[in-house]
Scaffold this motif. Structure first.
Motif, PDB file in Angstrom:
ATOM      1  N   GLU A 182       0.825  -1.208   0.000  1.00 47.13           N
ATOM      2  CA  GLU A 182       0.000   0.000   0.000  1.00 47.13           C
ATOM      3  C   GLU A 182       0.858   1.258   0.000  1.00 47.13           C
ATOM      4  N   LYS A 183       1.892   1.271   0.846  1.00 44.64           N
ATOM      5  CA  LYS A 183       2.787   2.429   0.902  1.00 44.64           C
ATOM      6  C   LYS A 183       3.574   2.572  -0.395  1.00 44.64           C
ATOM      7  N   LEU A 184       4.036   1.450  -0.933  1.00 41.88           N
ATOM      8  CA  LEU A 184       4.817   1.465  -2.169  1.00 41.88           C
ATOM      9  C   LEU A 184       4.013   2.064  -3.317  1.00 41.88           C
ATOM     10  N   MET A 185       2.764   1.612  -3.482  1.00 41.94           N
ATOM     11  CA  MET A 185       1.944   2.082  -4.599  1.00 41.94           C
ATOM     12  C   MET A 185       1.562   3.558  -4.456  1.00 41.94           C
ATOM     13  N   ARG A 186       1.541   4.039  -3.251  1.00 45.85           N
ATOM     14  CA  ARG A 186       1.214   5.441  -3.024  1.00 45.85           C
ATOM     15  C   ARG A 186       2.428   6.344  -3.225  1.00 45.85           C
ATOM     16  N   LEU A 187       3.604   5.854  -2.807  1.00 43.88           N
ATOM     17  CA  LEU A 187       4.780   6.717  -2.789  1.00 43.88           C
ATOM     18  C   LEU A 187       5.771   6.446  -3.922  1.00 43.88           C
ATOM     19  N   HIS A 188       5.884   5.191  -4.330  1.00 42.23           N
ATOM     20  CA  HIS A 188       6.888   4.827  -5.342  1.00 42.23           C
ATOM     21  C   HIS A 188       6.394   3.607  -6.110  1.00 42.23           C
ATOM     22  N   PRO A 189       5.391   3.747  -6.978  1.00 42.87           N
ATOM     23  CA  PRO A 189       4.772   2.587  -7.639  1.00 42.87           C
ATOM     24  C   PRO A 189       5.773   1.779  -8.468  1.00 42.87           C
ATOM     25  N   LEU A 190       5.743   0.464  -8.262  1.00 40.77           N
ATOM     26  CA  LEU A 190       6.558  -0.475  -9.022  1.00 40.77           C
ATOM     27  C   LEU A 190       5.737  -1.730  -9.306  1.00 40.77           C
ATOM     28  N   PRO A 191       5.994  -2.420 -10.412  1.00 40.89           N
ATOM     29  CA  PRO A 191       5.297  -3.692 -10.666  1.00 40.89           C
ATOM     30  C   PRO A 191       5.667  -4.732  -9.607  1.00 40.89           C
ATOM     31  N   VAL A 192       4.656  -5.385  -9.050  1.00 38.51           N
ATOM     32  CA  VAL A 192       4.859  -6.358  -7.974  1.00 38.51           C
ATOM     33  C   VAL A 192       4.174  -7.674  -8.322  1.00 38.51           C
ATOM     34  N   VAL A 193       4.913  -8.776  -8.153  1.00 38.04           N
ATOM     35  CA  VAL A 193       4.331 -10.123  -8.220  1.00 38.04           C
ATOM     36  C   VAL A 193       4.335 -10.677  -6.807  1.00 38.04           C
ATOM     37  N   MET A 194       3.137 -10.982  -6.283  1.00 38.71           N
ATOM     38  CA  MET A 194       3.016 -11.466  -4.913  1.00 38.71           C
ATOM     39  C   MET A 194       3.354 -12.949  -4.822  1.00 38.71           C
ATOM     40  N   ILE A 195       3.813 -13.350  -3.627  1.00 42.01           N
ATOM     41  CA  ILE A 195       3.996 -14.763  -3.299  1.00 42.01           C
ATOM     42  C   ILE A 195       2.986 -15.090  -2.212  1.00 42.01           C
ATOM     43  N   SER A 196       2.147 -16.142  -2.441  1.00 41.70           N
ATOM     44  CA  SER A 196       1.092 -16.459  -1.486  1.00 41.70           C
ATOM     45  C   SER A 196       0.987 -17.969  -1.313  1.00 41.70           C
ATOM     46  N   ALA A 197       0.539 -18.407  -0.154  1.00 45.51           N
ATOM     47  CA  ALA A 197       0.391 -19.830   0.127  1.00 45.51           C
ATOM     48  C   ALA A 197      -0.975 -20.340  -0.320  1.00 45.51           C
ATOM     49  N   TYR A 198      -1.091 -21.668  -0.450  1.00 48.55           N
ATOM     50  CA  TYR A 198      -2.356 -22.304  -0.831  1.00 48.55           C
ATOM     51  C   TYR A 198      -3.264 -22.443   0.394  1.00 48.55           C
ATOM     52  N   THR A 199      -3.791 -21.342   0.876  1.00 54.06           N
ATOM     53  CA  THR A 199      -4.713 -21.380   2.004  1.00 54.06           C
ATOM     54  C   THR A 199      -5.841 -20.417   1.730  1.00 54.06           C
ATOM     55  N   GLU A 200      -6.985 -20.661   2.375  1.00 52.25           N
ATOM     56  CA  GLU A 200      -8.111 -19.736   2.215  1.00 52.25           C
ATOM     57  C   GLU A 200      -7.726 -18.350   2.691  1.00 52.25           C
ATOM     58  N   GLY A 201      -7.012 -18.303   3.845  1.00 49.55           N
ATOM     59  CA  GLY A 201      -6.576 -17.003   4.336  1.00 49.55           C
ATOM     60  C   GLY A 201      -5.614 -16.351   3.360  1.00 49.55           C
ATOM     61  N   GLY A 202      -4.699 -17.171   2.801  1.00 51.98           N
ATOM     62  CA  GLY A 202      -3.766 -16.648   1.819  1.00 51.98           C
ATOM     63  C   GLY A 202      -4.468 -16.122   0.592  1.00 51.98           C
ATOM     64  N   SER A 203      -5.543 -16.813   0.178  1.00 56.95           N
ATOM     65  CA  SER A 203      -6.292 -16.351  -0.990  1.00 56.95           C
ATOM     66  C   SER A 203      -6.855 -14.968  -0.738  1.00 56.95           C
ATOM     67  N   SER A 204      -7.440 -14.757   0.434  1.00 61.10           N
ATOM     68  CA  SER A 204      -8.004 -13.460   0.777  1.00 61.10           C
ATOM     69  C   SER A 204      -6.924 -12.379   0.747  1.00 61.10           C
ATOM     70  N   ILE A 205      -5.761 -12.704   1.299  1.00 58.04           N
ATOM     71  CA  ILE A 205      -4.657 -11.758   1.299  1.00 58.04           C
ATOM     72  C   ILE A 205      -4.217 -11.447  -0.130  1.00 58.04           C
ATOM     73  N   THR A 206      -4.169 -12.484  -0.963  1.00 59.64           N
ATOM     74  CA  THR A 206      -3.746 -12.294  -2.343  1.00 59.64           C
ATOM     75  C   THR A 206      -4.675 -11.349  -3.084  1.00 59.64           C
ATOM     76  N   PHE A 207      -5.993 -11.542  -2.929  1.00 56.73           N
ATOM     77  CA  PHE A 207      -6.939 -10.675  -3.624  1.00 56.73           C
ATOM     78  C   PHE A 207      -6.863  -9.245  -3.104  1.00 56.73           C
ATOM     79  N   LYS A 208      -6.594  -9.092  -1.825  1.00 57.00           N
ATOM     80  CA  LYS A 208      -6.396  -7.753  -1.286  1.00 57.00           C
ATOM     81  C   LYS A 208      -5.172  -7.107  -1.926  1.00 57.00           C
ATOM     82  N   ALA A 209      -4.122  -7.902  -2.115  1.00 58.11           N
ATOM     83  CA  ALA A 209      -2.909  -7.387  -2.744  1.00 58.11           C
ATOM     84  C   ALA A 209      -3.184  -6.936  -4.173  1.00 58.11           C
TER      85      ALA A 209
END
Length: 356
Positions: A68-95
């Motif tokens: 969130e801070k990066l995209m506001r202050l210094h936007p760069l392309p980001v590829v997220m790393i996430s685990a195979y979990t329901e909680g991880g899925s939610s985090i991934t979509f938020k990202a």
């Protein structure tokens, strides 16, 4: 010029394996690795990377706060790393909502082996991210390529019907683009069927997330269910999603046939089924994504009488799939993302007025 990549992950093993995978490619290199976002912040200033890979759970600052801070202050392309979990899925979509371009699933077991086996997926997504347009979007490593003929033949549709159906395909950047389209749809809109390239661990939670914010009902598609107005059906990550006819009703069909254009689910397969069984009553939509999946199928839809929309280049995260569909001649209108829903509804309204 090589794509400069900065790896941010608290696991020394993952940093090492990712570095090996990325440095093995002739067009990219790891310029640095960081165990947490605070160290990464200083390295970004010094190394000026083109793409970041970012873990979601780290010490000192979690990945989402950093993103969130990066995209506001210094936007760069980001590829997220996430685990195979329901909680991880939610985090991934938020990202993805915060501006990440795409994600790669982090395995729970045999991490080094799994990352090496999926090296093409990782590097393909880094390449796409390097070209992505930033906003303030899974393909698998399959070497054998098939066309939609491997799933179902192309046939002419002799069934007469007036029931409209909206068919959507997307890939990189598509999770947010699909949300933008569906969230504007009224509760009584025609049925919508969607293929988004995504691993099976994420498609159910993706559908649930959309369902929580849309007026229509959104669900992960099941086999052999009736397709209803006011509903959107998301292809599960393990199967091709097709539509077919049962009398006057549209029905879903899931297929474990070989991947098409290296994808299962494939957009070309869904579009082929729409050409076969919906014809002129289909409205096709192709959204942001890498590659050419959907281009041939959209042309077949147009030839069967469908009316098709493509997302315009300026609003795409990656202008790959829409560009290929336009080049193939299957697109009727090129539209900015925010206007696609309105254009679809206007077209449907215009067709109704012609029949009254």
């Amino acid at each position: 010029m090589k794509i400069k990549v900065l790896i941010i992950d608290d696991s020394a093993l993952i940093r090492s394996v990712l570095k090996e995978v990325i440095n093995s490619q002739p067009d990219m290199e790891v310029v640095g690795t960081a165990p947490d976002p605070l160290i990464a912040r200083e390295m970004i200033k010094e190394l000026t990377p083109d793409v970041l890979t970012l873990d979601v759970e780290m010490p000192k600052m979690d990945g989402l706060n950093f993103l969130e801070k990066l995209m506001r202050l210094h936007p760069l392309p980001v590829v997220m790393i996430s685990a195979y979990t329901e909680g991880g899925s939610s985090i991934t979509f938020k990202a993805l909502e915060l501006g990440a371009v795409d994600f790669v699933t982090k395995p729970k077991l045999d991490i080094s082996k799994n990352i090496l086996e999926n090296s093409n997926e990782i590097t393909d997504k880094i390449r796409a991210a390097a070209k992505a347009k930033l906003k303030n979007t899974a393909s698998f490593n399959i070497t054998q390529s098939h066309t939609a003929d491997a799933v179902l033949p192309s046939v002419s549709n002799a069934i007469i019907s007036t029931e409209k159906i909206i068919i959507i395909g997307a890939s990189t950047g598509g999770t947010e683009a699909i949300k933008e389209v569906l969230i504007q749809m009224p509760a009584d809109c025609p049925a919508i069927v969607v293929t988004q390239h995504m691993p099976e661990a994420f498609t159910k939670s993706f559908a649930e997330r959309l369902n929580s914010v849309c007026k229509i009902t959104v669900k992960e598609a099941e086999n052999n269910e009736r397709i209803l107005p006011g509903h959107a059906y998301i292809a599960p990550g393990h199967s091709h999603l097709l539509i077919r006819r049962s009398g006057v009703n549209y029905m879903t069909e899931l297929s474990q046939a070989p991947p098409v254009n290296r994808h299962r689910p494939s957009v070309d397969v869904l579009f082929r089924s729409a050409a076969n069984f919906a014809g002129k009553n289909a409205i096709g939509v192709i959204l942001t994504g890498m590659g050419k999946d959907g281009a041939q199928g959209m042309l077949e839809m147009k030839q069967a009488g469908a009316y098709n929309f493509a997302q315009n280049e300026a609003s795409c995260v990656v202008y790959g799939m829409p560009k290929e569909a336009v080049a193939a001649g299957g697109v009727d209108e090129i539209v900015v993302l925010q206007d696609i829903s309105r254009k679809i509804l206007a077209y449907i309204s215009s067709q109704k007025s012609k029949t009254t």
